[in-house]
Motif scaffolding. Structure first.
Motif, PDB file in Angstrom:
ATOM      1  N   THR A  17       0.831  -1.205   0.000  1.00  0.00           N
ATOM      2  CA  THR A  17       0.000   0.000   0.000  1.00  0.00           C
ATOM      3  C   THR A  17       0.862   1.252   0.000  1.00  0.00           C
ATOM      4  OG1 THR A  17      -1.760  -1.181   1.158  1.00  0.00           O
ATOM      5  CG2 THR A  17      -1.822   1.225   1.248  1.00  0.00           C
ATOM      6  N   MET A  18       1.886   1.286   0.857  1.00  0.00           N
ATOM      7  CA  MET A  18       2.784   2.441   0.888  1.00  0.00           C
ATOM      8  C   MET A  18       3.582   2.544  -0.403  1.00  0.00           C
ATOM      9  SD  MET A  18       5.745   3.619   3.585  1.00  0.00           S
ATOM     10  CE  MET A  18       4.610   3.924   4.924  1.00  0.00           C
ATOM     11  N   LYS A  19       4.016   1.405  -0.929  1.00  0.00           N
ATOM     12  CA  LYS A  19       4.761   1.405  -2.191  1.00  0.00           C
ATOM     13  C   LYS A  19       3.927   2.056  -3.294  1.00  0.00           C
ATOM     14  CE  LYS A  19       6.637  -1.555  -5.764  1.00  0.00           C
ATOM     15  NZ  LYS A  19       6.936  -2.866  -6.265  1.00  0.00           N
ATOM     16  N   ALA A  20       2.674   1.673  -3.418  1.00  0.00           N
ATOM     17  CA  ALA A  20       1.805   2.245  -4.452  1.00  0.00           C
ATOM     18  C   ALA A  20       1.627   3.744  -4.241  1.00  0.00           C
ATOM     19  CB  ALA A  20       0.447   1.542  -4.452  1.00  0.00           C
ATOM     20  N   TRP A  21       1.459   4.163  -2.987  1.00  0.00           N
ATOM     21  CA  TRP A  21       1.292   5.584  -2.696  1.00  0.00           C
ATOM     22  C   TRP A  21       2.560   6.367  -3.053  1.00  0.00           C
ATOM     23  CZ3 TRP A  21       3.648   9.258   0.321  1.00  0.00           C
ATOM     24  CH2 TRP A  21       2.968  10.472   0.445  1.00  0.00           C
ATOM     25  N   ILE A  22       3.714   5.865  -2.620  1.00  0.00           N
ATOM     26  CA  ILE A  22       4.990   6.538  -2.911  1.00  0.00           C
ATOM     27  C   ILE A  22       5.191   6.669  -4.416  1.00  0.00           C
ATOM     28  CG2 ILE A  22       7.499   6.191  -2.885  1.00  0.00           C
ATOM     29  CD1 ILE A  22       7.187   5.144  -0.007  1.00  0.00           C
ATOM     30  N   GLU A  23       5.016   5.577  -5.137  1.00  0.00           N
ATOM     31  CA  GLU A  23       5.278   5.590  -6.581  1.00  0.00           C
ATOM     32  C   GLU A  23       4.262   6.426  -7.349  1.00  0.00           C
ATOM     33  OE1 GLU A  23       5.845   1.450  -7.636  1.00  0.00           O
ATOM     34  OE2 GLU A  23       7.956   1.545  -7.006  1.00  0.00           O
ATOM     35  N   ALA A  24       3.123   6.753  -6.736  1.00  0.00           N
ATOM     36  CA  ALA A  24       2.112   7.589  -7.392  1.00  0.00           C
ATOM     37  C   ALA A  24       2.394   9.083  -7.244  1.00  0.00           C
ATOM     38  CB  ALA A  24       0.725   7.273  -6.825  1.00  0.00           C
ATOM     39  N   GLN A  25       3.326   9.467  -6.365  1.00  0.00           N
ATOM     40  CA  GLN A  25       3.575  10.888  -6.143  1.00  0.00           C
ATOM     41  C   GLN A  25       4.411  11.448  -7.302  1.00  0.00           C
ATOM     42  OE1 GLN A  25       1.654  12.086  -3.755  1.00  0.00           O
ATOM     43  NE2 GLN A  25       1.211   9.902  -3.525  1.00  0.00           N
ATOM     44  N   PRO A  26       3.931  12.533  -7.934  1.00  0.00           N
ATOM     45  CA  PRO A  26       4.639  13.081  -9.083  1.00  0.00           C
ATOM     46  C   PRO A  26       5.846  13.945  -8.704  1.00  0.00           C
ATOM     47  CG  PRO A  26       2.676  14.361  -8.657  1.00  0.00           C
ATOM     48  CD  PRO A  26       2.662  13.193  -7.697  1.00  0.00           C
ATOM     49  N   LEU A  27       5.951  14.317  -7.437  1.00  0.00           N
ATOM     50  CA  LEU A  27       7.030  15.177  -6.963  1.00  0.00           C
ATOM     51  C   LEU A  27       7.467  14.683  -5.600  1.00  0.00           C
ATOM     52  CD1 LEU A  27       8.663  17.908  -7.079  1.00  0.00           C
ATOM     53  CD2 LEU A  27       6.686  18.944  -5.928  1.00  0.00           C
ATOM     54  N   TRP A  28       8.770  14.627  -5.379  1.00  0.00           N
ATOM     55  CA  TRP A  28       9.321  14.243  -4.093  1.00  0.00           C
ATOM     56  C   TRP A  28      10.631  14.985  -3.903  1.00  0.00           C
ATOM     57  CZ3 TRP A  28      13.726  11.049  -4.856  1.00  0.00           C
ATOM     58  CH2 TRP A  28      13.845  10.518  -6.145  1.00  0.00           C
ATOM     59  N   PHE A  29      11.161  14.939  -2.686  1.00  0.00           N
ATOM     60  CA  PHE A  29      12.321  15.748  -2.331  1.00  0.00           C
ATOM     61  C   PHE A  29      13.418  14.882  -1.728  1.00  0.00           C
ATOM     62  CE2 PHE A  29       8.478  18.205  -2.117  1.00  0.00           C
ATOM     63  CZ  PHE A  29       8.795  19.354  -2.816  1.00  0.00           C
ATOM     64  N   VAL A  30      14.677  15.273  -2.001  1.00  0.00           N
ATOM     65  CA  VAL A  30      15.863  14.590  -1.507  1.00  0.00           C
ATOM     66  C   VAL A  30      16.654  15.589  -0.678  1.00  0.00           C
ATOM     67  CG1 VAL A  30      18.016  13.462  -2.178  1.00  0.00           C
ATOM     68  CG2 VAL A  30      15.999  13.222  -3.621  1.00  0.00           C
ATOM     69  N   ALA A  31      16.999  15.220   0.552  1.00  0.00           N
ATOM     70  CA  ALA A  31      17.805  16.087   1.411  1.00  0.00           C
ATOM     71  C   ALA A  31      19.070  15.353   1.836  1.00  0.00           C
ATOM     72  CB  ALA A  31      17.009  16.509   2.646  1.00  0.00           C
ATOM     73  N   CYS A  82      17.655  11.762   3.375  1.00  0.00           N
ATOM     74  CA  CYS A  82      16.235  11.700   3.722  1.00  0.00           C
ATOM     75  C   CYS A  82      15.437  12.020   2.465  1.00  0.00           C
ATOM     76  CB  CYS A  82      15.896  12.710   4.822  1.00  0.00           C
ATOM     77  SG  CYS A  82      14.138  12.729   5.257  1.00  0.00           S
ATOM     78  N   LEU A  83      14.463  11.174   2.157  1.00  0.00           N
ATOM     79  CA  LEU A  83      13.558  11.405   1.036  1.00  0.00           C
ATOM     80  C   LEU A  83      12.197  11.760   1.614  1.00  0.00           C
ATOM     81  CD1 LEU A  83      14.419   8.219  -1.049  1.00  0.00           C
ATOM     82  CD2 LEU A  83      15.572  10.428  -1.057  1.00  0.00           C
ATOM     83  N   MET A  84      11.538  12.752   1.008  1.00  0.00           N
ATOM     84  CA  MET A  84      10.216  13.146   1.490  1.00  0.00           C
ATOM     85  C   MET A  84       9.229  13.144   0.330  1.00  0.00           C
ATOM     86  SD  MET A  84       8.967  16.514   3.606  1.00  0.00           S
ATOM     87  CE  MET A  84       9.011  17.667   2.236  1.00  0.00           C
ATOM     88  N   PHE A  85       8.140  12.431   0.534  1.00  0.00           N
ATOM     89  CA  PHE A  85       7.047  12.345  -0.426  1.00  0.00           C
ATOM     90  C   PHE A  85       5.848  13.058   0.179  1.00  0.00           C
ATOM     91  CE2 PHE A  85       9.916   8.909  -1.000  1.00  0.00           C
ATOM     92  CZ  PHE A  85      10.042   8.777  -2.376  1.00  0.00           C
ATOM     93  N   VAL A  86       5.192  13.903  -0.610  1.00  0.00           N
ATOM     94  CA  VAL A  86       4.096  14.731  -0.118  1.00  0.00           C
ATOM     95  C   VAL A  86       2.906  14.574  -1.043  1.00  0.00           C
ATOM     96  CG1 VAL A  86       3.387  17.088   0.432  1.00  0.00           C
ATOM     97  CG2 VAL A  86       5.764  16.404   0.755  1.00  0.00           C
ATOM     98  N   SER A  87       1.760  14.335  -0.452  1.00  0.00           N
ATOM     99  CA  SER A  87       0.525  14.285  -1.229  1.00  0.00           C
ATOM    100  C   SER A  87      -0.007  15.695  -1.404  1.00  0.00           C
ATOM    101  CB  SER A  87      -0.520  13.438  -0.504  1.00  0.00           C
ATOM    102  OG  SER A  87      -1.764  13.570  -1.144  1.00  0.00           O
ATOM    103  N   PHE A  88      -0.233  16.085  -2.638  1.00  0.00           N
ATOM    104  CA  PHE A  88      -0.821  17.389  -2.928  1.00  0.00           C
ATOM    105  C   PHE A  88      -2.280  17.251  -3.350  1.00  0.00           C
ATOM    106  CE2 PHE A  88       3.753  18.050  -3.624  1.00  0.00           C
ATOM    107  CZ  PHE A  88       3.957  19.124  -2.783  1.00  0.00           C
ATOM    108  N   ASP A  89      -2.804  16.014  -3.334  1.00  0.00           N
ATOM    109  CA  ASP A  89      -4.212  15.829  -3.699  1.00  0.00           C
ATOM    110  C   ASP A  89      -5.092  16.006  -2.461  1.00  0.00           C
ATOM    111  OD1 ASP A  89      -4.031  13.410  -2.311  1.00  0.00           O
ATOM    112  OD2 ASP A  89      -3.910  12.189  -4.125  1.00  0.00           O
TER     113      ASP A  89
END
Length: 187
Positions: A17-31, A82-89
């Protein structure tokens, strides 16, 4: 297992479930950051079809040529990431993956593994893989709802215009040292 941490949670692994959510995000950040307290912390946005969950505690992405090489230089120095994935929907959520990152170049096994999972891109310079040591999420209630209208094609167009040799020259000029002088890509 899921552990509650304030309003967020800690996870033992990346499940389907988390894998599908992560891979669906069109934008993510790398720190990342250098070890030196005088060095510059870096955060970079990423997009396109470049990211893959490779296991329940392993992720990777195709790294495109950019104007800098901070992520690669920091990972080569100390590996912290650190990778950050954010839902904008309409459903808010933030997921952070902390871990130890590695850089792989063409011809190395991890490079070939990750590149094979994504569309070919003329700007590809490396692959980053991360052994994930901490997985957490938080509410994301303060993140605005936004709509993605399209992917930019400027990286592809620039790389095609420069050609293979031009891209190699560009990387030799812009990607051999970080802004703090740390080694990046080989010249």
């Amino acid at each position: 297992m899921i552990y509650s941490v304030s309003m967020g949670k800690l996870f033992d692994s990346i499940d389907d479930t988390m894998k599908a959510w992560i891979e669906a995000q069109p934008l993510w950040f790398v720190a990342t950051a250098p070890l030196s307290g005088d060095g510059h912390v870096n955060m970079s946005p990423r997009g396109h079809d470049t990211f893959s969950v490779l296991g329940d505690r392993r992720v990777g992405w195709v790294d495109y040529t950019g104007s800098g090489v901070e992520t690669i230089a920091h990972l080569r120095e100390n590996g912290r990431i650190c990778l950050m994935f954010v839902s904008f929907d309409s459903r808010p959520r933030i997921v952070r993956l902390y871990g130890h990152g590695s850089v792989s170049l063409p011809g190395e096994a991890a490079f070939d593994e990750v590149v094979a999972l994504h569309p070919e891109h003329p700007s590809t310079r490396a692959v980053i893989t991360v052994e994930v040591t901490r997985i957490s999420d938080s509410c994301g209630w303060g993140v605005p709802v936004m709509e993605v209208t399209d992917e930019r094609d400027l990286l592809r167009l620039q790389a095609e215009k420069k050609g293979v040799e031009g891209m190699a020259d560009y990387r030799a000029e812009k990607n051999t040292r970080s802004i703090d002088g740390l080694p990046g890509l080989p010249a």
